[in-house]
Enzyme design. Structure first.
Site, PDB file in Angstrom:
ATOM      1  CE1 TYR A   1      -2.347   2.822  12.881  1.00 42.85           C
ATOM      2  CE2 TYR A   1      -0.501   1.339  13.551  1.00 42.85           C
ATOM      3  CZ  TYR A   1      -1.027   2.027  12.630  1.00 42.85           C
ATOM      4  OH  TYR A   1      -0.572   2.417  11.422  1.00 42.85           O
TER       5      TYR A   1
ATOM      6  CG  HIS B   1      -1.224   8.419   4.035  1.00 42.92           C
ATOM      7  ND1 HIS B   1      -1.440   7.201   4.257  1.00 42.92           N
ATOM      8  CD2 HIS B   1      -0.824   8.846   5.318  1.00 42.92           C
ATOM      9  CE1 HIS B   1      -1.192   6.789   5.443  1.00 42.92           C
ATOM     10  NE2 HIS B   1      -0.839   7.696   6.005  1.00 42.92           N
TER      11      HIS B   1
ATOM     12  NE  ARG C   1      -3.348   2.453   2.580  1.00 41.97           N
ATOM     13  CZ  ARG C   1      -3.608   3.403   3.934  1.00 41.97           C
ATOM     14  NH1 ARG C   1      -3.551   2.657   5.014  1.00 41.97           N
ATOM     15  NH2 ARG C   1      -4.109   4.388   3.595  1.00 41.97           N
TER      16      ARG C   1
ATOM     17  CD  GLU D   1      -5.282   6.756  10.109  1.00 37.82           C
ATOM     18  OE1 GLU D   1      -4.729   7.594  10.812  1.00 37.82           O
ATOM     19  OE2 GLU D   1      -5.022   5.509  10.612  1.00 37.82           O
TER      20      GLU D   1
ATOM     21  CD  GLU E   1      -2.004   3.221   8.336  1.00 39.72           C
ATOM     22  OE1 GLU E   1      -1.756   3.684   9.547  1.00 39.72           O
ATOM     23  OE2 GLU E   1      -2.068   4.069   7.682  1.00 39.72           O
TER      24      GLU E   1
ATOM     25  CG  ASN F   1      -5.655   2.838   8.433  1.00 37.91           C
ATOM     26  OD1 ASN F   1      -5.905   1.948   7.497  1.00 37.91           O
ATOM     27  ND2 ASN F   1      -5.011   4.058   8.165  1.00 37.91           N
TER      28      ASN F   1
HETATM   29  C1  GBH Z   1      -1.330   6.032  11.060  1.00 40.76           C
HETATM   30  O1  GBH Z   1      -2.232   6.824  12.023  1.00 40.76           O
HETATM   31  C2  GBH Z   1      -1.183   6.684   9.788  1.00 40.76           C
HETATM   32  O2  GBH Z   1      -2.047   6.687   8.927  1.00 40.76           O
HETATM   33  C3  GBH Z   1       0.328   6.495   9.449  1.00 40.76           C
HETATM   34  O3  GBH Z   1       0.571   7.493   8.411  1.00 40.76           O
HETATM   35  C4  GBH Z   1       1.074   6.554  10.550  1.00 40.76           C
HETATM   36  O4  GBH Z   1       2.542   6.685  10.393  1.00 40.76           O
HETATM   37  C5  GBH Z   1       0.726   5.696  11.664  1.00 40.76           C
HETATM   38  O5  GBH Z   1      -0.611   5.681  11.909  1.00 40.76           O
HETATM   39  C6  GBH Z   1       1.698   5.466  12.844  1.00 40.76           C
HETATM   40  O6  GBH Z   1       1.163   6.622  13.751  1.00 40.76           O
HETATM   41  O7  GBH Z   1      -6.018   6.305  20.789  1.00 40.76           O
HETATM   42  O8  GBH Z   1      -7.376   8.086  21.407  1.00 40.76           O
HETATM   43  O9  GBH Z   1      -5.127   8.345  21.934  1.00 40.76           O
HETATM   44  C7  GBH Z   1      -2.692   6.410  13.004  1.00 40.76           C
HETATM   45  C8  GBH Z   1      -2.945   7.586  13.645  1.00 40.76           C
HETATM   46  C9  GBH Z   1      -2.697   8.241  15.854  1.00 40.76           C
HETATM   47  C10 GBH Z   1      -4.763   7.646  15.338  1.00 40.76           C
HETATM   48  C11 GBH Z   1      -3.088   8.298  17.428  1.00 40.76           C
HETATM   49  C12 GBH Z   1      -5.246   7.729  16.776  1.00 40.76           C
HETATM   50  C13 GBH Z   1      -4.581   8.311  18.947  1.00 40.76           C
HETATM   51  C14 GBH Z   1      -5.929   8.593  19.604  1.00 40.76           C
HETATM   52  N1  GBH Z   1      -3.386   7.446  15.355  1.00 40.76           N
HETATM   53  N2  GBH Z   1      -4.325   8.383  17.533  1.00 40.76           N
HETATM   54  S1  GBH Z   1      -5.978   7.918  20.983  1.00 40.76           S
END
Ligand code: GBH
Length: 500
Positions: A331, A144, A99, A189, A396, A329
Site C-alpha cells: 500500500y 486472514h 481472493r 500478513e 492486495e 500486499n
Molecule cells: C491489509 O493490511 C489487510 O490484509 C486487510 O485485511 C485490510 O483491510 C487492508 O490492509 C486495509 O487496511 O506503514 O509503517 O505505518 C494492511 C495492513 C496496515 C500494514 C497499516 C501496515 C501500517 C504500518 N497495514 N500498517 S506503517
C-alpha cells in the site's frame, strides 16, 4: 533547415516518450486482475447454524472500546447471505479472480477437526461454485486473522500446538474445497498480525507484549505455513495440482540519507525478511541482521536467551523453499534513518531504524496510507533481484476514503490505482518482473478491523445503516471495467474525456 529539425524534434520527441509509455501501459494477457476480501470483514453470520466463535467475535464483543466506532463484524456486509450478488458485482467489473478467506470456526465449530460443519462447508462450496459459474477464479486464504476462540484462549499463535491444529484444519479445507481451488494463500500478513495481536492491542487478542509475543507468534506461523505447504505436496498436489504461497505485507523503505544506503534494507529485513528469509532465501532462517540486533538487545535487557526464538537446523531446512509464488500486499512507503547504537541500552526498538514520511505525499483516509507509487516499482524490482525472480502475486493494493462520506466519485482512488498500476506495468513490461496477478483491496467497503467502518476501501460503497447493506458502484468501478476490458491502463483524465 534548423527550424525544421527543431520543430520536428519538438513534435516527435514528446510523442516518442509518450508512445513508449503507452506500450508500457499495456496489460499483459497473462496478468490476472482481481479483487480481495476476507471472511471476518465481509461475511457477518457470526452465529449462524453451528458456527464456532472466533477470536474476532470475542475481541469486538468484549473489548469494543478498542474498535474506533465500537462496531463489529456480526453482520458486516452480510455476504454470508448476499454472496451471489457479490459474485455478480465482481463479474460486472470483469475481474479474473477473487481472493476470499475461510473462517476456520465456521467450518470447525469446536476449533478442532473432530467435527465438521456441513453448513459451513456448504457456504464456501456455494461461493466457489458461483464464482466458477461466472468464470472467476477463486484464490483462497486459509488464515486472514480469525481463528477459533477456543484456540485463541489457549495462546493462539503463541502456543506451538496451533501448528498441528492449523494443519488439521487445512487438510479439511483441501479435502472439501480443494478440487475447485487452484491458488491458495496459507497466511495473510503474518508480519502484521503477529505485531498487532501480541505486541500491540489493535488485533485480537490485543496482548500488548512488545518484543515478545510477536516473535513467538511468527515462529509458529512459519512452522504452520511450512507444515501446510508440505502436507499439501504429500496428500493433495497430485490430485488437485494447486499452488500455495503466503502473503507478506510489504511497504517499500527508502533510505533517507545518502551516507546510510543500507537503512531501507534493514527496515525491510525486520518488517518482511522476518518471514521472507526463512522461506525464500538460499540459506533460510531469520535474516542475519534481525538475529544479530534482537540477540544484542535481548542481552542488554538482561534476558538469558534471545527474544527471537531459534530454529533447529531441521526446521530451517523444512521451512526453506515452501512456496510456489511470492505473495505480497502493498500500500505505502516510508523513509528510513539509522538510530545510533548505544551499547548500554541498545536500540529503542529492535530494528534500530526510525521511519518518516514526506509531508508532500498525498494521503488516504487511513493514517498510514501515504500515496507513493514509485514504492511499488522499487519493491517489485527488489523482489526480482533479491529473491531470484520468482512469480509474484500482488494480493492486495488499495486506497481508503472516510466512512462518513459516501464518496461515489472516488477520483482519489482512481488516481491511486492508476499510479500504482502504472509503476507495476513498467516493472513488468520494461524491467521483466514476473508479476502474475494484481488484486485490488477491496470489492466492498467492509469491517476495517480496529478502525471499524470509519475507513472505506471498497470500489463498491456499502450502506451499513441499511439492513439490505445496499451496494453502490463508485466511479472506480466504471474506470476499472474499462481498463480490464481494453487491457490498457488509462488515467482518470483520459477516461473522463472518452466516457464521461
Ligand atoms: C491489509 O493490511 C489487510 O490484509 C486487510 O485485511 C485490510 O483491510 C487492508 O490492509 C486495509 O487496511 O506503514 O509503517 O505505518 C494492511 C495492513 C496496515 C500494514 C497499516 C501496515 C501500517 C504500518 N497495514 N500498517 S506503517
Amino acid at each position: 533547415m534548423k527550424i525544421i529539425i527543431v520543430t520536428t524534434c519538438l513534435i516527435i520527441l514528446p510523442c516518442l516518450i509518450k508512445c513508449e509509455d503507452k506500450s508500457f501501459l499495456k496489460i499483459p494477457n497473462n496478468l490476472k486482475i482481481g479483487a480481495a476480501t476476507s471472511a471476518y470483514q465481509i461475511e457477518g453470520g457470526w452465529n449462524t447454524s453451528d458456527k464456532g466463535q472466533s477470536n474476532w467475535d470475542d475481541f469486538t464483543h468484549s473489548k469494543s472500546h478498542l474498535i474506533l466506532d465500537g462496531s463489529n463484524g456480526d453482520i458486516a456486509c452480510d455476504s454470508f447471505n448476499k454472496y451471489k450478488e457479490d459474485v455478480q458485482l465482481l463479474k460486472n467489473v470483469g475481474f479474473n479472480h477473487y481472493r476470499l478467506s475461510i473462517n476456520w470456526a465456521r467450518i470447525l465449530p469446536t476449533g478442532f477437526a473432530n467435527k465438521i460443519s456441513k453448513e459451513g462447508i456448504q457456504y464456501y462450496k456455494n461461493v466457489i461454485d458461483e464464482l466458477h459459474s461466472q468464470g472467476i477464479e477463486p484464490f483462497v486464504t486459509l488464515f486472514h486473522w480469525d481463528i477459533p476462540n477456543v484456540i485463541a484462549k489457549m495462546g493462539g499463535w503463541t502456543n506451538e500446538l496451533i501448528v498441528d491444529y492449523f494443519t488439521d484444519y487445512a487438510r479439511v479445507v483441501f479435502r472439501e474445497l480443494g478440487p475447485k481451488v487452484k491458488v491458495w494463500i496459507t497466511l495473510n500478513e503474518p508480519n502484521v498480525d503477529c505485531s498487532e495481536a501480541y505486541d500491540k492491542e489493535t488485533h485480537a487478542p490485543g496482548l500488548n507484549m512488545p518484543g515478545i509475543g510477536s516473535y513467538m507468534c511468527g515462529h509458529n506461523m512459519l512452522k504452520a505455513h511450512a507444515r501446510v505447504y508440505r502436507m499439501y505436496q504429500e496428500e493433495f498436489k497430485k490430485t488437485q495440482n494447486g499452488i500455495l504461497g503466503i502473503s507478506i505485507s510489504s511497504s517499500y523503505w527508502f533510505s533517507k540519507n545518502k551516507n546510510e544506503p543500507e537503512s531501507g534494507d534493514i527496515a525491510f529485513q525486520n518488517g518482511c525478511g522476518w518471514f521472507l528469509n526463512p522461506i525464500f532465501s538460499k540459506d533460510g532462517d531469520y535474516p542475519p541482521i534481525m538475529r544479530k540486533r534482537i540477540d544484542e538487545n535481548s542481552k542488554l535487557e538482561g534476558h538469558p536467551k534471545s527474544r527471537l526464538p531459534v530454529f533447529s537446523p531441521e526446521w530451517i531446512e523444512y521451512i526453506k523453499g515452501t512456496f510456489d509464488y511470492f505473495g505480497v500486499n502493498h500500500y505505502s512507503s516510508r523513509y528510513t534513518e539509522n538510530v545510533p547504537y548505544n551499547n548500554i541500552t541498545g536500540w529503542y526498538d529492535d530494528t534500530g531504524i526510525i521511519e518518516s514520511v514526506n509531508q508532500s505525499w498525498p494521503r488516504g483516509a487511513s493514517s498510514w496510507l501515504y500515496v507513493v507509487p514509485e514504492g511499488i516499482g522499487e519493491l517489485l524490482r527488489k523482489i526480482k533481484n533479491d529473491y531470484n525472480n520468482p512469480p509474484i502475486y500482488i494480493l492486495e493494493n488499495g486506497y481508503s476514503n472516510y466512512g462518513n462520506e459516501t464518496n461515489i466519485n472516488d477520483i482519489n482512488r482512481i488516481d491511486y490505482l492508476y499510479s500504482y498500476m502504472k509503476e507495476m506495468l513498467v516493472a513488468i513490461n520494461r524491467d521483466g518482473c514476473n508479476v502474475k496477478a494484481y488484486t485490488v483491496w477491496s470489492v466492498l467497503d467492509n469491517f476495517e478491523w480496529s478502525k471499524g467502518y470509519t475507513e472505506r476501501f471498497g470500489i463498491y460503497h456499502v450502506d451499513f445503516n441499511h439492513e439490505n447493506r445496499t451496494r453502490t458502484p463508485r466511479l472506480s468501478v466504471a474506470w476499472l471495467t474499462e481498463v480490464i476490458r481494453s487491457k490498457q491502463l488509462i488515467s482518470f483524465d483520459e477516461f473522463k474525456a472518452k466516457f464521461m
